[in-house]
Enzyme design. Structure first.
Site, PDB file in Angstrom:
ATOM      1  CE1 TYR A   1       8.437   1.248   5.834  1.00  0.00           C
ATOM      2  CE2 TYR A   1       7.190   2.044   3.778  1.00  0.00           C
ATOM      3  CZ  TYR A   1       7.026   1.388   5.756  1.00  0.00           C
ATOM      4  OH  TYR A   1       6.074   0.986   6.528  1.00  0.00           O
TER       5      TYR A   1
ATOM      6  CG  ASP B   1      -0.223   0.183   2.827  1.00  0.00           C
ATOM      7  OD1 ASP B   1       1.097  -0.506   2.244  1.00  0.00           O
ATOM      8  OD2 ASP B   1      -0.681   0.749   3.615  1.00  0.00           O
TER       9      ASP B   1
END
Length: 442
Positions: A265, A170
């Site tokens: 990330y 997601d």
């Protein structure tokens, strides 16, 4: 019109009510005849499922609803498995985060030693679900969005290469919504993107609107100044302070290569010193979630059960999770939708390991997916990805072979770990913490 039967694997998750409500909201394009919840934690699932059962009776009585801990009951007569399991729950996530921090290393659920530890717990659980699906509903598809998606995808490809499973994440969906907002579009679906990488480790290199106008310059300008902060009101999943910081820090990640737009990330790999410095070893993201989301959702569910009605309860559909229905529709109705999936590279990234599980755009239809070739990638990204894919492959090999040395090598190779000696100290602590979850290592 055909109606579909779904089992949500991870029925006791606090995300399950939002997914169930989202499925109901999307029933005009993906009609449902049956929804089942499955979990191996009966007590936890009972609370979530009983509250949802009340909601379904009041709002969608035509949909057959049930919940169970029996695999045969759960996986019989289904078209789709929607899997979002967390083996070890948040108690183990807390250890994934706190053990590395003890040694001055990033403590994060999908990155570095924490992600490796979580992956070692998740492999067996996902393989078990695939086997249940293939035994009881061999024509069903599994849509897996369980973390850590990169290690799970590598394991499913290695251990069940012919299974009908699609691995999806997601995070790119969330970032693409923010980027659409930056350029004044209503939805990410109004953009045409090109992307390459590994899960939680990738870059957008082309973004156009549907008329073919290049959106990259405007998006880059925003990211250079603000990161992803301020682009859109944060979704329910990402409102905590730690996420706000992650969205802002994307500005510094972007600065390392301003020709592409990075996945958030990458902060953990590019700035591990910053992350550790801004982490509280006594109170990590797992504690945030347990203190807020876990307590709130269970409180709401218990109130619904006590009152016997869901009327007026702050139950909300997770609109952000509608990408799961996009994927299900693409398979069920052969829509040929373009989506980012985690798939074997097999030449899509020309100058990269053909066996790597890469995250790239694919065209999805009733027979699965077709990769969209991303061409050659720059040396900087290629070097980072080679290192990270080796970590993921060594982790899966360690699980399959029960190899202490391969897991030590995986942790040593991780970009966030400074040395083999630190990797060994973390690994030995992780082995102790994960007794009963990991295979025995020799």
């Amino acid at each position: 019109m055909k109606k579909y039967s779904i089992v949500v694997a991870g029925g006791g998750s606090t995300f399950t009510p939002g997914i169930a409500l989202m499925l109901l909201e999307q029933s005009h394009r993906f009609p449902i005849r049956k929804i089942k919840f499955y979990d191996n934690d009966e007590k936890r699932q009972e609370v979530i499922a009983k509250a949802c059962e009340i909601y379904f009776k009041e709002n969608a009585p035509e949909v057959e609803f049930s919940y169970t801990t029996d695999p045969k009951e759960a996986f019989t007569d289904i078209d789709f498995v929607m899997a979002h399991i967390r083996v070890g729950k948040y108690e183990m996530r807390e250890k994934d985060e706190k053990i590395p921090l003890k040694y001055g290393v990033v403590g994060q659920e999908t990155c570095g030693p924490g992600g490796i530890a979580y992956g070692m717990r998740s492999i067996g659980g996902i393989i078990e679900l695939i086997d249940y699906m293939e035994e009881y509903s061999p024509n069903a598809w599994m849509l897996n969005y369980s973390n850590p998606a990169a290690i799970v995808a590598e394991a499913t490809q290695r251990l069940r290469p012919d299974s009908k499973i699609l691995n999806i994440c997601d995070m790119p969906v969330d970032i693409e919504e923010k980027m659409a907002n930056m350029v004044g579009l209503k939805s990410r679906k109004e953009m045409d993107v090109q992307y390459y990488g590994l899960n939680h480790f990738g870059w957008w290199h082309k973004i156009y609107d549907k008329e073919g106008n290049d959106l990259m310059p405007e998006i880059k300008k925003h990211v250079a100044e603000n990161g992803f902060a301020g682009a859109i009101s944060e979704t329910n999943q990402h409102v905590e302070a730690s996420w706000v910081d992650t969205f802002r820090k994307a500005k510094d990640v972007f600065a390392v290569d301003p020709t592409t737009i990075p996945n958030t990330y990458l902060k953990y790999y590019f700035f591990p010193d910053y992350v550790v410095e801004h982490s509280n070893p006594e109170y990590t993201r797992a504690n945030e979630v347990m203190e807020h989301r876990e307590k709130n959702i269970f409180k709401v569910c218990n109130e619904i059960i006590e009152k016997g009605t869901a009327e007026g309860a702050p139950f909300e559909a997770d609109a952000h999770a509608s990408y799961i229905v996009d994927l299900a529709c693409a398979i069920a109705k052969n829509t040929k939708e373009k989506m980012l999936l985690i798939v074997p590279n097999d030449g899509a990234i020309v100058n990269f390991d053909s066996t790597a599980m890469v995250e790239i755009p694919c065209i999805v239809g009733s027979n699965g997916y077709e990769r969209i070739v991303q061409g050659e990638i720059p040396r900087f990204q290629k070097g980072l990805m080679e290192q990270q894919v080796a970590v993921e492959k060594l982790t899966v090999e360690a699980w399959i072979e029960g190899s202490y040395y391969k897991l030590w090598q995986a942790m040593t190779l991780s970009k966030v770990v400074p040395s083999a000696s630190v990797a060994k100290s973390i690994l030995d602590d992780m082995i102790e913490a994960n007794k009963g979850y990991w295979p025995e290592l020799k």
